[in-house]
Design a protein around this motif. Structure first.
Motif, PDB file in Angstrom:
ATOM      1  N   CYS A 126       0.876  -1.183   0.000  1.00 47.63           N
ATOM      2  CA  CYS A 126       0.000   0.000   0.000  1.00 47.63           C
ATOM      3  C   CYS A 126       0.908   1.225   0.000  1.00 47.63           C
ATOM      4  CB  CYS A 126      -0.920  -0.005   1.218  1.00 47.63           C
ATOM      5  SG  CYS A 126      -1.921   1.490   1.376  1.00 47.63           S
ATOM      6  N   VAL A 127       0.958   1.909  -1.132  1.00 49.09           N
ATOM      7  CA  VAL A 127       1.903   3.006  -1.337  1.00 49.09           C
ATOM      8  C   VAL A 127       1.271   4.325  -0.905  1.00 49.09           C
ATOM      9  CG1 VAL A 127       3.299   4.231  -3.054  1.00 49.09           C
ATOM     10  CG2 VAL A 127       2.930   1.761  -3.264  1.00 49.09           C
ATOM     11  N   ASN A 128       2.044   5.137  -0.196  1.00 46.02           N
ATOM     12  CA  ASN A 128       1.509   6.417   0.280  1.00 46.02           C
ATOM     13  C   ASN A 128       2.150   7.601  -0.454  1.00 46.02           C
ATOM     14  OD1 ASN A 128       3.286   4.985   2.580  1.00 46.02           O
ATOM     15  ND2 ASN A 128       3.945   7.134   2.402  1.00 46.02           N
ATOM     16  N   TYR A 129       1.273   8.477  -0.972  1.00 44.66           N
ATOM     17  CA  TYR A 129       1.700   9.696  -1.671  1.00 44.66           C
ATOM     18  C   TYR A 129       1.100  10.912  -0.960  1.00 44.66           C
ATOM     19  CZ  TYR A 129       3.129   7.266  -6.025  1.00 44.66           C
ATOM     20  OH  TYR A 129       3.741   6.484  -6.970  1.00 44.66           O
ATOM     21  N   ASP A 130       1.853  12.005  -0.912  1.00 46.66           N
ATOM     22  CA  ASP A 130       1.308  13.291  -0.487  1.00 46.66           C
ATOM     23  C   ASP A 130       1.115  14.181  -1.711  1.00 46.66           C
ATOM     24  OD1 ASP A 130       1.560  12.390   2.111  1.00 46.66           O
ATOM     25  OD2 ASP A 130       2.394  14.275   2.855  1.00 46.66           O
ATOM     26  N   MET A 131       0.037  14.947  -1.701  1.00 45.69           N
ATOM     27  CA  MET A 131      -0.270  15.863  -2.794  1.00 45.69           C
ATOM     28  C   MET A 131      -0.242  17.291  -2.247  1.00 45.69           C
ATOM     29  SD  MET A 131      -1.154  16.556  -5.934  1.00 45.69           S
ATOM     30  CE  MET A 131      -1.624  14.975  -6.661  1.00 45.69           C
ATOM     31  N   ILE A 132       0.720  18.090  -2.721  1.00 46.41           N
ATOM     32  CA  ILE A 132       0.806  19.509  -2.354  1.00 46.41           C
ATOM     33  C   ILE A 132       0.501  20.306  -3.619  1.00 46.41           C
ATOM     34  CG2 ILE A 132       2.234  21.318  -1.355  1.00 46.41           C
ATOM     35  CD1 ILE A 132       3.991  19.098  -0.141  1.00 46.41           C
ATOM     36  N   PHE A 133      -0.695  20.870  -3.674  1.00 43.51           N
ATOM     37  CA  PHE A 133      -1.162  21.479  -4.919  1.00 43.51           C
ATOM     38  C   PHE A 133      -2.072  22.674  -4.633  1.00 43.51           C
ATOM     39  CE2 PHE A 133      -3.368  21.335  -9.137  1.00 43.51           C
ATOM     40  CZ  PHE A 133      -2.255  21.213  -9.961  1.00 43.51           C
ATOM     41  N   GLY A 134      -1.911  23.304  -3.444  1.00 44.70           N
ATOM     42  CA  GLY A 134      -2.811  24.387  -3.074  1.00 44.70           C
ATOM     43  C   GLY A 134      -4.192  23.852  -2.747  1.00 44.70           C
ATOM     44  N   CYS A 135      -5.165  24.717  -2.703  1.00 40.81           N
ATOM     45  CA  CYS A 135      -6.539  24.304  -2.397  1.00 40.81           C
ATOM     46  C   CYS A 135      -7.088  23.257  -3.367  1.00 40.81           C
ATOM     47  CB  CYS A 135      -7.465  25.519  -2.349  1.00 40.81           C
ATOM     48  SG  CYS A 135      -7.135  26.608  -0.940  1.00 40.81           S
ATOM     49  N   PRO A 136      -6.623  23.211  -4.629  1.00 39.03           N
ATOM     50  CA  PRO A 136      -7.103  22.152  -5.538  1.00 39.03           C
ATOM     51  C   PRO A 136      -6.478  20.780  -5.272  1.00 39.03           C
ATOM     52  CG  PRO A 136      -6.430  24.121  -6.756  1.00 39.03           C
ATOM     53  CD  PRO A 136      -5.908  24.270  -5.366  1.00 39.03           C
ATOM     54  N   GLY A 137      -5.764  20.626  -4.159  1.00 38.76           N
ATOM     55  CA  GLY A 137      -5.024  19.399  -3.904  1.00 38.76           C
ATOM     56  C   GLY A 137      -5.852  18.128  -3.897  1.00 38.76           C
ATOM     57  N   TRP A 138      -7.047  18.179  -3.283  1.00 41.21           N
ATOM     58  CA  TRP A 138      -7.861  16.954  -3.238  1.00 41.21           C
ATOM     59  C   TRP A 138      -8.376  16.585  -4.623  1.00 41.21           C
ATOM     60  CZ3 TRP A 138     -12.934  15.617  -4.352  1.00 41.21           C
ATOM     61  CH2 TRP A 138     -13.322  14.325  -3.953  1.00 41.21           C
ATOM     62  N   VAL A 139      -8.802  17.568  -5.401  1.00 42.46           N
ATOM     63  CA  VAL A 139      -9.263  17.280  -6.763  1.00 42.46           C
ATOM     64  C   VAL A 139      -8.102  16.715  -7.579  1.00 42.46           C
ATOM     65  CG1 VAL A 139     -10.186  18.262  -8.907  1.00 42.46           C
ATOM     66  CG2 VAL A 139     -11.108  18.995  -6.697  1.00 42.46           C
ATOM     67  N   GLU A 140      -6.907  17.279  -7.400  1.00 39.25           N
ATOM     68  CA  GLU A 140      -5.746  16.772  -8.131  1.00 39.25           C
ATOM     69  C   GLU A 140      -5.402  15.361  -7.679  1.00 39.25           C
ATOM     70  OE1 GLU A 140      -3.202  17.243 -11.289  1.00 39.25           O
ATOM     71  OE2 GLU A 140      -4.778  18.611 -10.584  1.00 39.25           O
ATOM     72  N   ALA A 141      -5.583  15.072  -6.398  1.00 39.50           N
ATOM     73  CA  ALA A 141      -5.363  13.710  -5.897  1.00 39.50           C
ATOM     74  C   ALA A 141      -6.345  12.734  -6.531  1.00 39.50           C
ATOM     75  CB  ALA A 141      -5.489  13.689  -4.372  1.00 39.50           C
ATOM     76  N   MET A 142      -7.579  13.187  -6.756  1.00 39.96           N
ATOM     77  CA  MET A 142      -8.565  12.353  -7.451  1.00 39.96           C
ATOM     78  C   MET A 142      -8.150  12.105  -8.900  1.00 39.96           C
ATOM     79  SD  MET A 142     -11.164  11.378  -5.539  1.00 39.96           S
ATOM     80  CE  MET A 142     -12.617  11.203  -6.585  1.00 39.96           C
ATOM     81  N   ILE A 143      -7.604  13.134  -9.542  1.00 39.94           N
ATOM     82  CA  ILE A 143      -7.133  12.982 -10.923  1.00 39.94           C
ATOM     83  C   ILE A 143      -5.962  12.000 -10.966  1.00 39.94           C
ATOM     84  CG2 ILE A 143      -6.023  14.211 -12.842  1.00 39.94           C
ATOM     85  CD1 ILE A 143      -7.718  16.689 -12.007  1.00 39.94           C
ATOM     86  N   LEU A 144      -5.067  12.082  -9.991  1.00 43.26           N
ATOM     87  CA  LEU A 144      -3.955  11.131  -9.919  1.00 43.26           C
ATOM     88  C   LEU A 144      -4.464   9.712  -9.678  1.00 43.26           C
ATOM     89  CD1 LEU A 144      -0.990  10.321  -9.756  1.00 43.26           C
ATOM     90  CD2 LEU A 144      -0.990  11.070  -7.355  1.00 43.26           C
ATOM     91  N   ALA A 145      -5.422   9.570  -8.782  1.00 45.02           N
ATOM     92  CA  ALA A 145      -5.997   8.248  -8.509  1.00 45.02           C
ATOM     93  C   ALA A 145      -6.602   7.655  -9.783  1.00 45.02           C
ATOM     94  CB  ALA A 145      -7.059   8.350  -7.415  1.00 45.02           C
ATOM     95  N   ASP A 146      -7.312   8.472 -10.534  1.00 45.40           N
ATOM     96  CA  ASP A 146      -7.919   8.016 -11.791  1.00 45.40           C
ATOM     97  C   ASP A 146      -6.843   7.602 -12.788  1.00 45.40           C
ATOM     98  OD1 ASP A 146     -10.189   7.693 -13.630  1.00 45.40           O
ATOM     99  OD2 ASP A 146      -9.393   9.466 -14.647  1.00 45.40           O
ATOM    100  N   THR A 147      -5.754   8.353 -12.838  1.00 44.82           N
ATOM    101  CA  THR A 147      -4.642   8.025 -13.734  1.00 44.82           C
ATOM    102  C   THR A 147      -4.025   6.675 -13.365  1.00 44.82           C
ATOM    103  OG1 THR A 147      -4.140  10.372 -14.069  1.00 44.82           O
ATOM    104  CG2 THR A 147      -2.401   8.808 -14.607  1.00 44.82           C
ATOM    105  N   LEU A 148      -3.837   6.443 -12.070  1.00 46.19           N
ATOM    106  CA  LEU A 148      -3.267   5.173 -11.610  1.00 46.19           C
ATOM    107  C   LEU A 148      -4.187   3.997 -11.942  1.00 46.19           C
ATOM    108  CD1 LEU A 148      -1.947   6.392  -8.153  1.00 46.19           C
ATOM    109  CD2 LEU A 148      -0.523   5.587 -10.044  1.00 46.19           C
ATOM    110  N   ILE A 149      -5.489   4.210 -11.769  1.00 49.78           N
ATOM    111  CA  ILE A 149      -6.449   3.142 -12.067  1.00 49.78           C
ATOM    112  C   ILE A 149      -6.524   2.871 -13.557  1.00 49.78           C
ATOM    113  CG2 ILE A 149      -8.939   2.669 -12.112  1.00 49.78           C
ATOM    114  CD1 ILE A 149      -9.039   3.723  -9.210  1.00 49.78           C
ATOM    115  N   LYS A 150      -6.558   3.925 -14.360  1.00 47.00           N
ATOM    116  CA  LYS A 150      -6.627   3.739 -15.815  1.00 47.00           C
ATOM    117  C   LYS A 150      -5.345   3.111 -16.372  1.00 47.00           C
ATOM    118  CE  LYS A 150     -10.159   7.024 -17.336  1.00 47.00           C
ATOM    119  NZ  LYS A 150     -10.975   7.011 -16.124  1.00 47.00           N
ATOM    120  N   ALA A 151      -4.230   3.293 -15.648  1.00 45.53           N
ATOM    121  CA  ALA A 151      -2.964   2.686 -16.064  1.00 45.53           C
ATOM    122  C   ALA A 151      -2.806   1.269 -15.517  1.00 45.53           C
ATOM    123  CB  ALA A 151      -1.799   3.546 -15.596  1.00 45.53           C
ATOM    124  N   ASN A 152      -3.859   0.771 -14.853  1.00 43.98           N
ATOM    125  CA  ASN A 152      -3.846  -0.567 -14.250  1.00 43.98           C
ATOM    126  C   ASN A 152      -2.753  -0.731 -13.188  1.00 43.98           C
ATOM    127  OD1 ASN A 152      -6.038  -1.960 -15.665  1.00 43.98           O
ATOM    128  ND2 ASN A 152      -4.768  -1.671 -17.485  1.00 43.98           N
TER     129      ASN A 152
END
Length: 355
Positions: A126-152
């Motif tokens: 279970c890999v842990n990542y931190d997202m530092i992206f200003g107030c849009p950080g959670w939305v960007e974390a969702m975009i990253l999660a989607d990228t990881l899932i789409k990349a299998n």
């Protein structure tokens, strides 16, 4: 290619309710370092007129950012009805990390590692990542999660947004009244179902002249310790930037999904301040030739919860999903738009379709 759906959500709203009386004895300074010679009642009322923030939530003295994130994450995992050991990733959005009562920030160990530890997850994969992206950080974390899932690369991901802004506000800055504490989280899962989940997204980073519109800076009171750093916001520049670019980004994200504004059931926008949020939503509608809009399309929590940065959108999502935000529900198979803007300056948005 798999799609990414939300199967559980959680939030943690601190119990301390901070009203306007909390600021009556404050001494406020201008950006130039001069005392504002106006009654505090007048300053506070003007602030409320612009932001609509009547109350905000602060964490307790014995709480930390990771405690808030842990509570939201635990609730999301329970709601998703999963074995937490099956999580492939934990992505934790935050901008100041673990902040002590002295205002010192701490990202070592990372926030995602801390919450994994507090959850008691022992899965070494279970890999842990931190997202530092200003107030849009959670939305960007969702975009990253989607990228990881789409990349299998993953099938199950915990996405947390948590912040304790009350601990890094300048006591002499009027803008301290905007900021609040809180946490929200979701569990997302890969699915083979078509045309559901995150169906489009966009991220924009303007890091030239916009770099210091939001920054970490010394106190406005010049004789304070210059080594102590606080969140500093240049409100007029942020407002102008947001109105110029966020509506276009939202429209582009909707069009990327092959939709129009009429297809969007709810817009969950970062709760920055009410005036700015109303203006961005209004301008989005004008891009579609609509001079007016039904305000129920864009729920607001800022009036009672304040601006908790990365936590505003996942908290609002959780409250609506569970029927806890008065007057708002997600209809069956609803299509919603998430959008945010913040330090960097960064903008992002995504369209999500409930399965």
């Amino acid at each position: 290619m798999p799609n990414t759906i939300i199967i559980g959500s959680g939030s943690y709203i601190p119990t301390q309710i901070i009203g306007q009386d909390h600021f009556m004895d404050s001494v406020f300074y201008t950006d130039e370092g001069d005392i504002i010679n106006k009654p505090n009642e007048e300053i506070i009322q003007k602030f409320i007129e612009i932001t609509e923030i009547e109350n905000r939530r602060y964490l307790e003295d014995d709480e930390l950012n990771s405690d808030l994130g842990y509570q939201a994450a635990k609730e999301a995992i329970y709601d998703a009805n999963i074995n937490q050991e099956d999580l492939d990733y934990i992505i934790y959005a935050s901008n100041f990390g673990e902040v002590g009562k002295n205002g010192m920030t701490n990202f070592m160990p990372s926030m995602s590692a801390r919450v994994k530890n507090k959850l008691g997850i022992v899965n070494r994969r279970c890999v842990n990542y931190d997202m530092i992206f200003g107030c849009p950080g959670w939305v960007e974390a969702m975009i990253l999660a989607d990228t990881l899932i789409k990349a299998n690369k993953a099938k199950l991901i915990l996405v947390v947004g948590s912040e304790t802004l009350s601990r890094i506000t300048d006591p002499f800055d009027r803008n301290k009244m905007i900021f609040a504490d809180g946490a929200g989280a979701v569990v997302v899962k890969a699915t083979d179902e078509e045309n559901v989940g995150i169906i489009s997204d966009i991220s924009i980073c303007d890091n030239a002249a916009e770099l210091n519109f939001l920054e970490h800076a010394p106190s406005l009171k010049q004789d304070e310790d210059r080594n102590a750093m606080y969140i500093r916001m240049h409100g007029r520049k942020i407002y102008e930037y947001a109105l110029k670019y966020v509506p276009d980004a939202m429209k582009e994200t909707i069009e990327k999904a092959g939709l129009t504004l009429d297809d969007i059931d709810k817009i969950l926008i970062h709760q920055a301040n009410a005036k700015m949020d109303y203006a961005m939503i209004s301008r989005l509608h004008k891009l579609y030739g609509k001079s007016e809009y039904d305000h129920s399309i864009a729920p607001m929590t800022i009036q009672q919860l304040g601006n908790s940065s990365v936590a505003t959108i996942p908290t609002m999502f959780d409250l609506i999903r569970k029927g806890e935000l008065e007057g708002h529900t997600f209809k069956e198979k609803a299509t919603i738009l998430f959008a945010s803007v913040g330090a960097g300056m960064n903008i992002n948005a995504l369209v999500y379709k409930f399965p």
